[in-house]
Write a protein that holds these residues in place. Structure first.
Motif, PDB file in Angstrom:
ATOM      1  N   MET A 238      45.592  47.498  37.297  1.00 15.20           N
ATOM      2  CA  MET A 238      44.402  47.883  38.049  1.00 15.20           C
ATOM      3  C   MET A 238      43.435  46.719  38.193  1.00 15.20           C
ATOM      4  N   SER A 239      43.246  45.976  37.087  1.00 15.12           N
ATOM      5  CA  SER A 239      42.298  44.864  37.124  1.00 15.12           C
ATOM      6  C   SER A 239      42.721  43.803  38.118  1.00 15.12           C
ATOM      7  N   THR A 240      44.061  43.625  38.284  1.00 13.64           N
ATOM      8  CA  THR A 240      44.549  42.618  39.212  1.00 13.64           C
ATOM      9  C   THR A 240      44.186  42.970  40.643  1.00 13.64           C
ATOM     10  N   SER A 241      44.345  44.250  41.011  1.00 15.06           N
ATOM     11  CA  SER A 241      44.020  44.669  42.366  1.00 15.06           C
ATOM     12  C   SER A 241      42.536  44.577  42.628  1.00 15.06           C
ATOM     13  N   VAL A 242      41.743  44.925  41.622  1.00 13.30           N
ATOM     14  CA  VAL A 242      40.295  44.814  41.776  1.00 13.30           C
ATOM     15  C   VAL A 242      39.904  43.362  41.976  1.00 13.30           C
ATOM     16  N   SER A 243      40.500  42.473  41.145  1.00  6.94           N
ATOM     17  CA  SER A 243      40.205  41.054  41.246  1.00  6.94           C
ATOM     18  C   SER A 243      40.594  40.509  42.609  1.00  6.94           C
ATOM     19  N   THR A 244      41.712  41.005  43.149  1.00  6.92           N
ATOM     20  CA  THR A 244      42.181  40.509  44.437  1.00  6.92           C
ATOM     21  C   THR A 244      41.230  40.901  45.547  1.00  6.92           C
ATOM     22  N   ARG A 245      40.686  42.125  45.468  1.00  8.49           N
ATOM     23  CA  ARG A 245      39.831  42.622  46.538  1.00  8.49           C
ATOM     24  C   ARG A 245      38.407  42.101  46.456  1.00  8.49           C
ATOM     25  N   ARG A 246      37.986  41.711  45.263  1.00  9.43           N
ATOM     26  CA  ARG A 246      36.587  41.359  45.078  1.00  9.43           C
ATOM     27  C   ARG A 246      36.224  40.078  45.841  1.00  9.43           C
ATOM     28  N   ASP A 247      35.118  40.133  46.584  1.00  9.79           N
ATOM     29  CA  ASP A 247      34.667  38.997  47.382  1.00  9.79           C
ATOM     30  C   ASP A 247      34.061  37.950  46.460  1.00  9.79           C
ATOM     31  N   LYS A 248      34.629  36.744  46.466  1.00 12.92           N
ATOM     32  CA  LYS A 248      34.145  35.698  45.570  1.00 12.92           C
ATOM     33  C   LYS A 248      32.750  35.215  45.929  1.00 12.92           C
ATOM     34  N   ARG A 249      32.257  35.553  47.103  1.00  9.50           N
ATOM     35  CA  ARG A 249      30.914  35.151  47.486  1.00  9.50           C
ATOM     36  C   ARG A 249      29.897  36.266  47.257  1.00  9.50           C
ATOM     37  N   SER A 250      30.326  37.373  46.709  1.00 10.72           N
ATOM     38  CA  SER A 250      29.429  38.512  46.513  1.00 10.72           C
ATOM     39  C   SER A 250      28.586  38.342  45.261  1.00 10.72           C
ATOM     40  N   LEU A 251      27.446  39.024  45.229  1.00  9.02           N
ATOM     41  CA  LEU A 251      26.575  38.994  44.063  1.00  9.02           C
ATOM     42  C   LEU A 251      27.267  39.630  42.863  1.00  9.02           C
ATOM     43  N   ASP A 252      28.047  40.658  43.094  1.00  7.81           N
ATOM     44  CA  ASP A 252      28.766  41.332  42.020  1.00  7.81           C
ATOM     45  C   ASP A 252      29.726  40.368  41.322  1.00  7.81           C
ATOM     46  N   TYR A 253      30.463  39.604  42.112  1.00  6.15           N
ATOM     47  CA  TYR A 253      31.389  38.616  41.550  1.00  6.15           C
ATOM     48  C   TYR A 253      30.621  37.577  40.743  1.00  6.15           C
ATOM     49  N   ALA A 254      29.504  37.096  41.298  1.00  3.29           N
ATOM     50  CA  ALA A 254      28.719  36.058  40.628  1.00  3.29           C
ATOM     51  C   ALA A 254      28.177  36.549  39.291  1.00  3.29           C
ATOM     52  N   ILE A 255      27.678  37.785  39.258  1.00  2.00           N
ATOM     53  CA  ILE A 255      27.115  38.330  38.020  1.00  2.00           C
ATOM     54  C   ILE A 255      28.195  38.467  36.956  1.00  2.00           C
ATOM     55  N   ARG A 256      29.357  38.992  37.357  1.00  2.00           N
ATOM     56  CA  ARG A 256      30.449  39.154  36.386  1.00  2.00           C
ATOM     57  C   ARG A 256      30.930  37.797  35.868  1.00  2.00           C
ATOM     58  N   SER A 257      31.034  36.831  36.753  1.00  2.00           N
ATOM     59  CA  SER A 257      31.429  35.485  36.337  1.00  2.00           C
ATOM     60  C   SER A 257      30.377  34.888  35.404  1.00  2.00           C
ATOM     61  N   GLY A 258      29.099  35.138  35.710  1.00  2.49           N
ATOM     62  CA  GLY A 258      28.020  34.632  34.871  1.00  2.49           C
ATOM     63  C   GLY A 258      28.031  35.239  33.485  1.00  2.49           C
ATOM     64  N   LEU A 259      28.275  36.539  33.400  1.00  2.00           N
ATOM     65  CA  LEU A 259      28.348  37.202  32.095  1.00  2.00           C
ATOM     66  C   LEU A 259      29.489  36.616  31.260  1.00  2.00           C
ATOM     67  N   ALA A 260      30.640  36.399  31.905  1.00  2.00           N
ATOM     68  CA  ALA A 260      31.772  35.801  31.203  1.00  2.00           C
ATOM     69  C   ALA A 260      31.436  34.378  30.757  1.00  2.00           C
ATOM     70  N   GLY A 261      30.754  33.628  31.609  1.00  2.00           N
ATOM     71  CA  GLY A 261      30.377  32.268  31.269  1.00  2.00           C
ATOM     72  C   GLY A 261      29.365  32.197  30.147  1.00  2.00           C
ATOM     73  N   GLY A 262      28.386  33.099  30.153  1.00  2.00           N
ATOM     74  CA  GLY A 262      27.385  33.124  29.092  1.00  2.00           C
ATOM     75  C   GLY A 262      28.009  33.414  27.739  1.00  2.00           C
ATOM     76  N   LEU A 263      28.903  34.389  27.698  1.00  2.00           N
ATOM     77  CA  LEU A 263      29.612  34.703  26.461  1.00  2.00           C
ATOM     78  C   LEU A 263      30.457  33.520  26.008  1.00  2.00           C
ATOM     79  N   ALA A 264      31.129  32.878  26.952  1.00  2.00           N
ATOM     80  CA  ALA A 264      31.959  31.714  26.620  1.00  2.00           C
ATOM     81  C   ALA A 264      31.126  30.606  26.009  1.00  2.00           C
ATOM     82  N   GLY A 265      29.952  30.363  26.575  1.00  6.69           N
ATOM     83  CA  GLY A 265      29.089  29.315  26.052  1.00  6.69           C
ATOM     84  C   GLY A 265      28.635  29.594  24.638  1.00  6.69           C
ATOM     85  N   CYS A 266      28.276  30.838  24.343  1.00 11.36           N
ATOM     86  CA  CYS A 266      27.805  31.204  23.001  1.00 11.36           C
ATOM     87  C   CYS A 266      28.921  31.067  21.965  1.00 11.36           C
ATOM     88  N   VAL A 267      30.108  31.528  22.305  1.00  9.68           N
ATOM     89  CA  VAL A 267      31.236  31.421  21.379  1.00  9.68           C
ATOM     90  C   VAL A 267      31.562  29.958  21.100  1.00  9.68           C
TER      91      VAL A 267
END
Length: 326
Positions: free
Chosen positions: A1-30
């Motif tokens: 399911m996650s693969t299909s969602v990832s495929t459809r998600r617009d990489k220029r959308s705010l939703d994509y940016a926020i999710r990428s940012g959350l992943a990046g913030g966690l990565a930086g802290c770890v």
């Protein structure tokens, strides 16, 4: 399911940016938590803390410096300034990775546009975007890590105490002179400028650092793992760690002299509270104290820190993006 969602998600959308940012913030802290003790030792070396200069210049010196810090302040001593680091690194890493995921499709909308110069530009712009918004927190972190005398003036510097000192340091200066009175007057009228000591060299240094890191990351990923729908041919955790580590080593090497100058300028409010240290003066001071080697003091410990840190951050970022469906 996650693969299909990832495929459809617009990489220029705010939703994509926020999710990428959350992943990046966690990565930086770890990643930052994993190398926090090395980070503090490196800052003490770079900023020429007088209590630790005797340890600088060798691999064993980093160990002995860390041991001295531990004997003086225990684990808390090794993590001194880490609270400010976490407050800074989450938004910093989040903005950097989010900005990269926004800049990249803008500069390279199709595979035919994927050139090394555009990859470098996307990384550099991402790093500069992050620095613009989070630099004051970086300065507070460096000041907290630089302080090596736990017993002075009431004990270990807290985040609030460091911020207060930076804000008032120009007004508290007792060393005015005719050559610096104008600069001092500006600081007294706009004390928030104190939080931007070393900002220009940081911004310039971020161009080769972030640009090289993301360029190397992109080149290696594209070479060894070209885009495919076959999950078995996508990079795994170990591959992402290795590619991220190589990216970090190269970016650290090309940008390190800027980092040394930046650290000296950041602690300038402690060593020269009456004025703002400029690029030229700081470069001359570094060269006078150690020649060209002075611009690479602490680089060995920098490798010990940056290689695992960058590898972890890139790997956790990718893992976080998968979990969040991007």
């Amino acid at each position: 399911m996650s693969t299909s969602v990832s495929t459809r998600r617009d990489k220029r959308s705010l939703d994509y940016a926020i999710r990428s940012g959350l992943a990046g913030g966690l990565a930086g802290c770890v990643a930052k938590t994993a190398v926090a003790p090395l980070d503090r030792v490196k800052i003490l070396f770079q900023a020429s803390n007088p209590d630790f200069q005797k340890y600088a210049g060798s691999w064993s010196g980093a160990y002995r410096a860390g041991l001295a810090i531990y004997k003086d302040g225990g684990v808390r001593g090794l993590l001194q300034g880490h609270s400010a680091t976490l407050l800074r690194i989450f938004p910093s890493a989040a903005i950097r990775f989010m900005a990269y995921d926004l800049w990249r499709p803008m500069l390279m909308p199709t595979q035919s546009h994927e050139t090394n110069s555009r990859r470098f530009a996307a990384g550099a712009l991402a790093g500069m975007t992050s620095v613009t918004f989070t630099y004051p927190l970086e300065l507070v972190r460096v000041r907290m890590a630089f302080n090596s005398r736990i017993g002075d003036k009431g004990g270990r510097p807290s985040f609030l105490r460091a911020m207060t000192h930076i804000y008032h340091e120009s007004a508290n200066s007792t060393l005015p002179s005719s050559s610096t009175s104008t600069t001092k007057h500006v600081f007294e009228r706009v004390p928030l400028l104190n939080f931007y000591r070393g900002f220009t060299v940081t911004m310039v240094g971020m161009i080769p650092y972030a640009g090289t890191a993301f360029l190397t990351w992109d080149i290696l990923r594209a070479h060894f793992y070209p885009i495919t729908n076959d999950k078995s041919k996508r990079p795994n955790l170990v591959a992402n760690l290795a590619i991220g580590a190589i990216s970090g080593a190269l970016s650290q090497t090309v940008s390190y002299p800027f980092e040394v100058v930046r650290r000296r300028m950041q602690v300038g409010g402690l060593t020269h509270p009456d004025r703002w240290l400029g690029w030229g003066e700081t470069f001359r001071a570094v060269y006078a104290s150690g020649g060209w080697r002075g611009f690479f003091v602490g680089l060995s410990i920098g490798y010990l820190k940056i290689i695992p840190m960058t590898g972890i951050s890139f790997a956790v970022w990718q893992g976080g993006k998968r979990v969040l469906g991007v």
